[in-house]
Each structure stands twice: as C-alpha cells, then as structure tokens.
Design an enzyme around this catalytic site. Structure first.
Site, PDB file in Angstrom:
ATOM      1  N   ARG A  40      38.788  26.077 -64.544  1.00  0.00           N
ATOM      2  CA  ARG A  40      37.923  25.874 -63.361  1.00  0.00           C
ATOM      3  C   ARG A  40      38.804  25.952 -62.117  1.00  0.00           C
ATOM      4  O   ARG A  40      39.361  24.965 -61.669  1.00  0.00           O
ATOM      5  CB  ARG A  40      37.253  24.512 -63.453  1.00  0.00           C
ATOM      6  N   SER A 112      25.577  22.648 -65.899  1.00  0.00           N
ATOM      7  CA  SER A 112      25.697  21.318 -65.282  1.00  0.00           C
ATOM      8  C   SER A 112      24.313  20.810 -64.919  1.00  0.00           C
ATOM      9  O   SER A 112      23.544  21.542 -64.278  1.00  0.00           O
ATOM     10  CB  SER A 112      26.487  21.407 -63.970  1.00  0.00           C
ATOM     11  N   LYS A 141      35.942  16.254 -57.674  1.00  0.00           N
ATOM     12  CA  LYS A 141      34.985  17.278 -57.216  1.00  0.00           C
ATOM     13  C   LYS A 141      34.493  16.811 -55.857  1.00  0.00           C
ATOM     14  O   LYS A 141      33.822  15.782 -55.747  1.00  0.00           O
ATOM     15  CB  LYS A 141      33.821  17.385 -58.200  1.00  0.00           C
TER      16      LYS A 141
HETATM   17  C1  LIG Z   1      33.673  19.144 -62.313  1.00  0.00           C
HETATM   18  C2  LIG Z   1      32.920  17.864 -62.162  1.00  0.00           C
HETATM   19  N1  LIG Z   1      31.557  17.816 -62.280  1.00  0.00           N
HETATM   20  C3  LIG Z   1      31.015  16.599 -62.124  1.00  0.00           C
HETATM   21  S1  LIG Z   1      32.258  15.453 -61.807  1.00  0.00           S
HETATM   22  C4  LIG Z   1      33.510  16.643 -61.917  1.00  0.00           C
HETATM   23  C5  LIG Z   1      34.956  16.312 -61.734  1.00  0.00           C
HETATM   24  C6  LIG Z   1      35.495  15.540 -62.907  1.00  0.00           C
HETATM   25  O1  LIG Z   1      36.854  15.239 -62.656  1.00  0.00           O
HETATM   26  P1  LIG Z   1      37.488  13.874 -63.181  1.00  0.00           P
HETATM   27  O2  LIG Z   1      37.456  13.916 -64.691  1.00  0.00           O
HETATM   28  O3  LIG Z   1      38.916  13.913 -62.651  1.00  0.00           O
HETATM   29  O4  LIG Z   1      36.677  12.755 -62.613  1.00  0.00           O
HETATM   30  C1  LIG Z   2      30.550  20.821 -63.005  1.00  0.00           C
HETATM   31  C2  LIG Z   2      30.699  20.787 -64.348  1.00  0.00           C
HETATM   32  C3  LIG Z   2      29.906  19.907 -65.155  1.00  0.00           C
HETATM   33  N1  LIG Z   2      30.085  19.872 -66.498  1.00  0.00           N
HETATM   34  C4  LIG Z   2      31.002  20.675 -67.078  1.00  0.00           C
HETATM   35  C5  LIG Z   2      31.162  20.569 -68.589  1.00  0.00           C
HETATM   36  F1  LIG Z   2      31.820  19.450 -68.877  1.00  0.00           F
HETATM   37  F2  LIG Z   2      31.840  21.617 -69.055  1.00  0.00           F
HETATM   38  F3  LIG Z   2      29.955  20.510 -69.170  1.00  0.00           F
HETATM   39  N2  LIG Z   2      31.779  21.519 -66.392  1.00  0.00           N
HETATM   40  C6  LIG Z   2      31.677  21.634 -65.036  1.00  0.00           C
HETATM   41  N3  LIG Z   2      32.417  22.449 -64.390  1.00  0.00           N
END
Ligand SMILES: Cc1ncsc1CCOP(=O)(O)O
Ligand SMILES: C=C1C=NC(C(F)(F)F)=NC1=N
Ligand SMILES: [Mg+2]
Length: 216
Positions: A40, A112, A141
C-alpha cells in the site's frame, strides 16, 4: 478464498517504516509468520510511479519465497501486471464488480467497508473479503473515519454477513484476539509491525496470540 489467509494480514508501504528498508521489514514480518501481505504505497512520502513498481516487484518476490499471498492496494493495473494474488479497493475506487471484470479469476478482491450498507453492497458486488474499520484510533491513515470498534464487526455478523472479514485500524498484540473473538477471521495492521523495533518478534507475538483464538 481461504479465510485462514486473513489471520495476520500485514500492510505496508515505504512511508510506514520510519526510514527502515521496506524489503528488510517485510522479510522479518514473513519470518515472523504473517499470513498475507498488502503493498500500500500511499499518502505523504509515497514513492513516484517508477520506484513504486520497482519496490512492488521486490516485495512480491519476497512473498513468493514464503508462499504468502501478495495483494496490491488501489492500483488495479499494477495488481494485474505484477500478477498479484489480489487487489484491495476502497469505497472511492471502482466497485468490486467492475474490478472483477478486469482481473483474472484467480485474483482475490478485498473491499474496505465501515457500515452495514457498504458491507452488503460489497458482498453483492462479489467481494472475496471485507476490511472492516477503523477498529480503533489510528494515525497511520490520515483520512481515517471515526472508529467502529468491536461492535462494528459484531453488527455485520448479526446482519448475516458471512464473507471473510479482517479488522483494521489501531490493532496491536493487546487487542488483536478480541477482534477475532468478535467474529473476524483475522486482523490487518501496519504500524504494530512496520514500526516495531523488532518486526520479526512483533509478527511472531501477534501470530502466536492469534493461533489460540477463533471467533466463528
Ligand atoms: C489502511 C487503514 N484503513 C483503515 S485504518 C488503516 C491504517 C491502519 O494502520 P495501523 O495498523 O498502523 O493502525
Ligand atoms: C483501507 C484498507 C482497509 N482494509 C484493508 C484490508 F485489511 F486489507 F482489508 N486494506 C486497506 N488498505
Ligand atoms: Mg483505496
């Protein structure tokens, strides 16, 4: 799609490692027992196109060494051309039905979702798994919405969503098990491994914590 693959689903881009080499971090995470990886490359400091492709190829090769699925976030062209094992898309991307038409049938499609409506729509569109979150507060994020908590997963199961689910957002070894106990098939995370002093040990601790629980 084998839901076991979602047990410990590591996500990373070059801007999630606090400056450490992403290939090295992924190598350690794989040695520690992650069951799936998502590339990502997004947000502040994300690589330009050419470097993104070079890194994507390297990370895919690493996953292949460990027979761990390699998933690409957002970029359908990259997923297809790198022959990734799957693609993960968000609410702002094309619907899964449209993406599915473009991808070889062997590729999994993850979507998502945050609400019940989004979950039902993704299921109707042919998603193979759902990423539900954010579970808890996260600063990884930038545009994450308000956390849905464990209730967010329980509600989807109560609503009859039977698709494989992975929780995401603010997950670490202290709260990973309860995500599965709430009905998810696994957890997905970035910083708990990508920013760990010892990513291999962090992955190993998470994996052993998760090997002991099941929510359905
Ligand atoms: C990609 C994404 N989508 C929802 S939260 C998130 C970030 C998760 O990062 P972390 O595991 O460091 O909280
Ligand atoms: C925004 C996101 C939410 N969920 C996931 C996953 F964990 F792969 F399902 N990936 C992402 N990049
Ligand atoms: Mg997206």
């Amino acid at each position: 799609m084998e839901k076991q693959m979602l047990k410990l689903y590591f996500i990373m881009g070059s801007n999630n490692t606090g400056g450490r080499e992403p290939e090295q971090v992924l190598q350690e995470a794989l040695q520690g027992g992650i069951t799936c990886f998502q590339f990502r490359e997004k947000g502040k400091g994300a690589l330009p196109e050419e470097e993104k492709w070079k890194l994507g190829r390297k990370l895919k090769a690493k996953c292949a060494e460990f027979h761990v699925p390699f998933i690409v976030n957002d970029d359908v062209d990259m997923a297809i051309r790198l022959e990734a094992d799957g693609i993960h898309i968000g609410q702002e991307d094309d619907p899964a039905s449209k993406v599915k038409e473009r991808c070889p049938s062997r590729m999994v499609i993850g979507v998502s979702v945050r609400t019940i409506e989004e979950a039902h729509q993704a299921a109707a569109d042919g998603a193979d798994y759902l990423g539900v979150g954010p579970m808890f507060a996260t600063d990884t994020k930038e545009d994450a919405k308000a956390p849905v908590g464990l209730e967010g997963i329980r509600r989807l199961r109560a609503e009859g969503i039977t698709l494989p689910i992975v929780g995401i957002g603010g997950i670490d070894v202290s709260n990973a098990a309860e995500i599965v106990e709430a009905g998810a098939d696994g957890v997905s995370l970035i910083s708990a491994i990508s920013l760990a002093d010892a990513p291999e040990e962090a992955a190993r601790n998470l994996r052993s914590r998760l090997d002991g629980v099941s929510g359905r």
